[in-house]
Design a protein around this motif. Structure first.
Motif, PDB file in Angstrom:
ATOM      1  N   ASN A 235       0.861  -1.181   0.000  1.00 22.53           N
ATOM      2  CA  ASN A 235       0.000   0.000   0.000  1.00 22.53           C
ATOM      3  C   ASN A 235       0.898   1.231   0.000  1.00 22.53           C
ATOM      4  OD1 ASN A 235      -1.749   2.248   1.240  1.00 22.53           O
ATOM      5  ND2 ASN A 235      -3.249   0.600   0.990  1.00 22.53           N
ATOM      6  N   ALA A 242      -6.006   6.499  -1.114  1.00 22.75           N
ATOM      7  CA  ALA A 242      -6.825   5.666  -0.231  1.00 22.75           C
ATOM      8  C   ALA A 242      -8.297   6.047  -0.331  1.00 22.75           C
ATOM      9  CB  ALA A 242      -6.333   5.802   1.207  1.00 22.75           C
ATOM     10  N   ASP A 290      -6.123   1.000   3.408  1.00 21.96           N
ATOM     11  CA  ASP A 290      -6.764   2.254   3.006  1.00 21.96           C
ATOM     12  C   ASP A 290      -7.640   2.765   4.148  1.00 21.96           C
ATOM     13  OD1 ASP A 290      -5.593   2.351   0.496  1.00 21.96           O
ATOM     14  OD2 ASP A 290      -7.253   1.315  -0.493  1.00 21.96           O
TER      15      ASP A 290
END
Length: 328
Positions: A235, A242, A290
């Motif tokens: 990520n 996000a 996220d």
């Protein structure tokens, strides 16, 4: 008649030992009765014997937090160790749970809101990670390796650290997502290994460090971290990204997304319950990280007026007390 006996495993550090482990009188008081310190010290004493204090002065303890693996900060971290004179001499797999993380940070997390504690449970228990024991090749006989690495790590507050600090090099998005943990002093190293690892794992680690103290296990560490990273999607921890990905999941109402975007850029904030009513981190259509990235912007994270209950001595403290001892 029932007799109380003090066995070798019940022995604690003497005054000289405590001086080699910490510069905090309060820490001596607390750790003398701490279950994790006592158990691990018994293993240290048994496995390392007379070498214990000398070895503990020259090593540091580090572990990647799950966000450090998800954020793919491992190469930069391991490169940082090499550049600053630290070599991997021991590794062990580990995974935090709701209880163990609260024990590790027992004396720090009193400043956190209950909403941040809920978020920490989600973050720190997310994945297996790895513990590293590092040899300080620049140990000067005064400042323990754990203390030097703790200083190099830098504060979680970006305004309180310089660009040379590890946390600055890793470029965390904020003070909540910060990728790594180190033990502050040798005493903390002992206590935390007592939390992270069970007895057999602890003893194996100490035996490995004693046996391979002159070795360089960096390749093993890199291989283990890459194995763990391959098990989990990465990520970028970009806030706009996000929010866009959460919206694209189709699991959040238009009103919910509007509020998330507003609160993420300086709104009044929301509670963990309010956030999870808008988006669930357990929804398979939602990327947990996220959710975490947005949560770190919208949740109140610290209680005003509170400080950590056990401040960590720094290199300055160790130098000062060493000078005072020499002057006596």
């Amino acid at each position: 008649m029932f007799m109380h006996r003090i066995t070798t495993a019940d022995q604690m550090p003497d005054d000289r030992g405590w001086r080699a482990l910490t510069r905090s009188p309060r820490k001596v008081e607390l750790f003398s009765d701490d279950l994790y310190f006592r158990e691990c010290w018994a293993d240290v004493d048994d496995v390392l014997g007379d070498e214990a204090l000398g070895l503990l002065s020259r090593v540091a303890l580090f572990n990647f937090k799950p966000d450090g693996l998800v954020g793919r900060r491992s190469d930069r971290t391991l490169d940082f160790f090499e550049e600053h004179g630290f070599t991997v001499v021991g590794t062990a797999p580990m995974r935090l749970n709701r209880n163990s993380m609260r024990e590790v940070w027992r004396y720090d997390w009193n400043v956190y809101t209950t909403d941040r504690l809920a978020l920490c449970s989600l973050m720190h228990s997310a994945t297996e990670t790895v513990l590293l024991m590092l040899r300080d090749n620049r140990y000067d006989g005064v400042i323990p390796g754990a203390v030097r690495l703790s200083d190099l790590k830098g504060s979680a507050d970006p305004e309180a650290r310089g660009p040379e600090a590890l946390r600055s090099v890793l470029a965390p998005p904020n003070r909540v997502i910060n990728f790594n943990h180190v033990a502050d002093e040798p005493a903390d190293l002992v206590r935390e290994i007592g939390i992270f690892l069970d007895r057999a794992q602890r003893r194996t680690l100490f035996e490995e460090v004693r046996r391979d103290f002159s070795a360089n296990l960096a390749d093993r560490a890199r291989s283990e971290v890459k194995r763990l990273e391959a098990l989990i999607p990465g990520n970028d921890f970009d806030l706009d990204g996000a929010l866009d990905r959460l919206e694209a999941s189709g699991r959040i109402s238009a009103d919910g997304m509007r509020r998330l975007r507003e609160e993420s850029v300086g709104g009044q904030g929301m509670s963990f319950a309010e956030l999870t009513a808008i988006v669930s981190p357990d929804d398979p259509a939602v990327d947990r990280w996220d959710f975490v990235r947005v949560a770190t912007e919208v949740l109140p994270v610290e209680r005003k007026g509170y400080n950590g209950s056990l401040p960590a001595p720094t290199s300055v403290d160790w130098k000062r007390t060493a000078a005072e001892g020499a002057a006596r």
